[in-house]
Design a protein around this motif. Structure first.
Motif, PDB file in Angstrom:
ATOM      1  N   GLU A  74       0.853  -1.180   0.000  1.00  0.00           N
ATOM      2  CA  GLU A  74       0.000   0.000   0.000  1.00  0.00           C
ATOM      3  C   GLU A  74       0.889   1.230   0.000  1.00  0.00           C
ATOM      4  O   GLU A  74       2.058   1.177   0.368  1.00  0.00           O
ATOM      5  CB  GLU A  74      -0.920   0.016   1.231  1.00  0.00           C
ATOM      6  CG  GLU A  74      -0.198  -0.008   2.580  1.00  0.00           C
ATOM      7  CD  GLU A  74       0.417   1.302   3.020  1.00  0.00           C
ATOM      8  OE1 GLU A  74      -0.121   2.362   2.632  1.00  0.00           O
ATOM      9  OE2 GLU A  74       1.436   1.291   3.722  1.00  0.00           O
ATOM     10  N   TYR A  75       0.317   2.335  -0.411  1.00  0.00           N
ATOM     11  CA  TYR A  75       0.985   3.623  -0.234  1.00  0.00           C
ATOM     12  C   TYR A  75      -0.074   4.703  -0.215  1.00  0.00           C
ATOM     13  O   TYR A  75      -1.210   4.518  -0.678  1.00  0.00           O
ATOM     14  CB  TYR A  75       2.020   3.880  -1.345  1.00  0.00           C
ATOM     15  CG  TYR A  75       1.419   4.196  -2.699  1.00  0.00           C
ATOM     16  CD1 TYR A  75       1.171   5.512  -3.078  1.00  0.00           C
ATOM     17  CD2 TYR A  75       1.086   3.176  -3.591  1.00  0.00           C
ATOM     18  CE1 TYR A  75       0.618   5.801  -4.323  1.00  0.00           C
ATOM     19  CE2 TYR A  75       0.528   3.459  -4.826  1.00  0.00           C
ATOM     20  CZ  TYR A  75       0.294   4.762  -5.187  1.00  0.00           C
ATOM     21  OH  TYR A  75      -0.266   5.063  -6.401  1.00  0.00           O
ATOM     22  N   ALA A  76       0.289   5.819   0.385  1.00  0.00           N
ATOM     23  CA  ALA A  76      -0.623   6.952   0.455  1.00  0.00           C
ATOM     24  C   ALA A  76       0.200   8.233   0.501  1.00  0.00           C
ATOM     25  O   ALA A  76       1.366   8.229   0.936  1.00  0.00           O
ATOM     26  CB  ALA A  76      -1.511   6.846   1.691  1.00  0.00           C
ATOM     27  N   GLU A  77      -0.408   9.310   0.061  1.00  0.00           N
ATOM     28  CA  GLU A  77       0.229  10.627   0.181  1.00  0.00           C
ATOM     29  C   GLU A  77      -0.492  11.373   1.289  1.00  0.00           C
ATOM     30  O   GLU A  77      -1.716  11.523   1.268  1.00  0.00           O
ATOM     31  CB  GLU A  77       0.147  11.411  -1.132  1.00  0.00           C
ATOM     32  CG  GLU A  77       1.025  12.651  -1.112  1.00  0.00           C
ATOM     33  CD  GLU A  77       1.171  13.293  -2.488  1.00  0.00           C
ATOM     34  OE1 GLU A  77       2.017  14.192  -2.627  1.00  0.00           O
ATOM     35  OE2 GLU A  77       0.434  12.887  -3.413  1.00  0.00           O
ATOM     36  N   TYR A  78       0.280  11.789   2.289  1.00  0.00           N
ATOM     37  CA  TYR A  78      -0.291  12.432   3.476  1.00  0.00           C
ATOM     38  C   TYR A  78       0.494  13.697   3.792  1.00  0.00           C
ATOM     39  O   TYR A  78       1.707  13.645   3.987  1.00  0.00           O
ATOM     40  CB  TYR A  78      -0.249  11.456   4.666  1.00  0.00           C
ATOM     41  CG  TYR A  78      -0.788  12.014   5.951  1.00  0.00           C
ATOM     42  CD1 TYR A  78      -2.158  12.028   6.196  1.00  0.00           C
ATOM     43  CD2 TYR A  78       0.058  12.542   6.912  1.00  0.00           C
ATOM     44  CE1 TYR A  78      -2.669  12.547   7.367  1.00  0.00           C
ATOM     45  CE2 TYR A  78      -0.435  13.066   8.085  1.00  0.00           C
ATOM     46  CZ  TYR A  78      -1.801  13.067   8.314  1.00  0.00           C
ATOM     47  OH  TYR A  78      -2.297  13.592   9.477  1.00  0.00           O
ATOM     48  N   TYR A  82       4.830  10.969   0.770  1.00  0.00           N
ATOM     49  CA  TYR A  82       4.418   9.585   0.540  1.00  0.00           C
ATOM     50  C   TYR A  82       4.787   8.705   1.737  1.00  0.00           C
ATOM     51  O   TYR A  82       5.832   8.892   2.373  1.00  0.00           O
ATOM     52  CB  TYR A  82       5.146   9.005  -0.676  1.00  0.00           C
ATOM     53  CG  TYR A  82       4.602   9.409  -2.024  1.00  0.00           C
ATOM     54  CD1 TYR A  82       3.279   9.148  -2.386  1.00  0.00           C
ATOM     55  CD2 TYR A  82       5.430  10.016  -2.969  1.00  0.00           C
ATOM     56  CE1 TYR A  82       2.798   9.495  -3.641  1.00  0.00           C
ATOM     57  CE2 TYR A  82       4.967  10.371  -4.220  1.00  0.00           C
ATOM     58  CZ  TYR A  82       3.640  10.107  -4.552  1.00  0.00           C
ATOM     59  OH  TYR A  82       3.167  10.448  -5.794  1.00  0.00           O
ATOM     60  N   GLY A  84       4.580   4.288   2.502  1.00  0.00           N
ATOM     61  CA  GLY A  84       4.219   3.029   1.867  1.00  0.00           C
ATOM     62  C   GLY A  84       4.859   1.824   2.533  1.00  0.00           C
ATOM     63  O   GLY A  84       5.826   1.945   3.287  1.00  0.00           O
ATOM     64  N   GLU A 105      -0.449   4.912   8.356  1.00  0.00           N
ATOM     65  CA  GLU A 105      -1.506   5.912   8.353  1.00  0.00           C
ATOM     66  C   GLU A 105      -2.844   5.274   7.970  1.00  0.00           C
ATOM     67  O   GLU A 105      -2.902   4.181   7.406  1.00  0.00           O
ATOM     68  CB  GLU A 105      -1.165   7.034   7.357  1.00  0.00           C
ATOM     69  CG  GLU A 105       0.167   7.727   7.617  1.00  0.00           C
ATOM     70  CD  GLU A 105       0.228   8.407   8.972  1.00  0.00           C
ATOM     71  OE1 GLU A 105      -0.813   8.905   9.450  1.00  0.00           O
ATOM     72  OE2 GLU A 105       1.319   8.448   9.567  1.00  0.00           O
ATOM     73  N   GLN A 107      -5.124   6.085   5.697  1.00  0.00           N
ATOM     74  CA  GLN A 107      -5.296   5.858   4.255  1.00  0.00           C
ATOM     75  C   GLN A 107      -4.679   4.534   3.829  1.00  0.00           C
ATOM     76  O   GLN A 107      -5.272   3.746   3.095  1.00  0.00           O
ATOM     77  CB  GLN A 107      -4.617   6.984   3.461  1.00  0.00           C
ATOM     78  CG  GLN A 107      -5.454   8.218   3.236  1.00  0.00           C
ATOM     79  CD  GLN A 107      -4.659   9.214   2.412  1.00  0.00           C
ATOM     80  OE1 GLN A 107      -3.767   9.896   2.918  1.00  0.00           O
ATOM     81  NE2 GLN A 107      -4.952   9.298   1.127  1.00  0.00           N
ATOM     82  N   GLY A 108      -3.455   4.309   4.285  1.00  0.00           N
ATOM     83  CA  GLY A 108      -2.748   3.080   3.940  1.00  0.00           C
ATOM     84  C   GLY A 108      -3.422   1.853   4.510  1.00  0.00           C
ATOM     85  O   GLY A 108      -3.502   0.808   3.860  1.00  0.00           O
ATOM     86  N   LYS A 111      -6.227   0.625   2.385  1.00  0.00           N
ATOM     87  CA  LYS A 111      -5.763  -0.073   1.185  1.00  0.00           C
ATOM     88  C   LYS A 111      -5.316  -1.494   1.518  1.00  0.00           C
ATOM     89  O   LYS A 111      -5.555  -2.426   0.750  1.00  0.00           O
ATOM     90  CB  LYS A 111      -4.631   0.714   0.526  1.00  0.00           C
ATOM     91  CG  LYS A 111      -5.101   2.027  -0.092  1.00  0.00           C
ATOM     92  CD  LYS A 111      -3.968   2.761  -0.774  1.00  0.00           C
ATOM     93  CE  LYS A 111      -4.464   4.066  -1.394  1.00  0.00           C
ATOM     94  NZ  LYS A 111      -3.382   4.814  -2.059  1.00  0.00           N
ATOM     95  N   GLU A 157     -10.099  11.060   9.793  1.00  0.00           N
ATOM     96  CA  GLU A 157      -9.583   9.712  10.053  1.00  0.00           C
ATOM     97  C   GLU A 157     -10.345   9.022  11.185  1.00  0.00           C
ATOM     98  O   GLU A 157     -10.591   7.815  11.136  1.00  0.00           O
ATOM     99  CB  GLU A 157      -8.093   9.789  10.366  1.00  0.00           C
ATOM    100  CG  GLU A 157      -7.256  10.153   9.146  1.00  0.00           C
ATOM    101  CD  GLU A 157      -5.800  10.403   9.460  1.00  0.00           C
ATOM    102  OE1 GLU A 157      -4.969  10.180   8.564  1.00  0.00           O
ATOM    103  OE2 GLU A 157      -5.488  10.829  10.588  1.00  0.00           O
TER     104      GLU A 157
END
Length: 211
Positions: A74-78, A82, A84, A105, A107-108, A111, A157
């Motif tokens: 997974e990866y996310a931009e926060y 980035y 991941g 995080e 978001q991750g 995913k 969140e």
């Protein structure tokens, strides 16, 4: 290889809630021998952090290469950075029968839930939003504008909490550590995780009796 696959443990929650502090306390003793999956990030290293221990600190260009090569779980931009999780080590460790611990995080985590719903998802919540703001401010690493942005994100969140299996309120670190460990060890006792192993032992016993 172990005949029992390890558990994927995902600990996440809003920025400033103390994910890193709780994770460090869990791994200080680590009586259950969890394996920590180190995430990669493009954010700047904070004072006291160590590359390859807290995170793999990489450039934006390097990270986007991981995305292109599809080597991340997974990866996310926060907040313009980035974050991941490298995939290969996780699969290998789980297959060996060891539990893999992710601290990521929200978001991750969502995913990961899509790709590996069999994981154990634990949301670390603050005692209150005012306490969360105090913790972020006291870190002394963020400007006022970033703190405002983090608090706005934290509210979003916390609304994602219902997508997790468990919630631990981080009012006291030692209590939070005990609760996380209890959750994980209870998960190991679920019928669907042990039934095949026990049935296999029964089958082996009667087969030996016949032979």
């Amino acid at each position: 290889m172990s005949d029992t696959k390890g558990l994927l443990i995902v600990l996440s929650g809003p920025s400033g809630v103390g994910k890193g502090t709780v994770r460090e306390a869990i791994f200080k003793e680590n009586p259950y021998h969890y394996v920590y999956s180190i995430s990669a990030t493009t954010r700047q290293m904070r004072e006291g952090e160590v590359d390859g221990v807290d995170y793999y600190f990489v450039s934006r260009e390097e990270f986007e290469g991981y995305i292109a090569d599809n080597t991340l779980l997974e990866y996310a931009e926060y907040v313009n950075n980035y974050y991941g999780t490298p995939l290969a080590m996780i699969q290998k460790t789980l297959d060996s029968g060891k539990d893999v611990f992710l601290e990521i995080e929200v978001q991750g985590a969502m995913k990961v839930r899509e790709k590996m719903p069999e994981g154990v998802f634990i949301f670390l919540a603050p005692p209150s939003l005012s306490e969360l703001e105090k913790r972020i401010t006291n870190r002394g690493t963020d400007s006022e504008s970033v703190i405002i942005e983090r608090m706005q994100k934290a509210r979003e969140e916390i609304d994602m909490m219902q997508h997790y299996d468990y919630v631990v309120i981080n009012e006291d670190v030692n209590r939070a550590v005990d609760q996380v460990n209890m959750i994980i060890q209870t998960e190991h006792l679920k019928v669907d995780r042990v039934v095949d192993k026990i049935k296999g032992q029964i089958h082996q016993y009667f087969q030996e009796e016949i032979d």
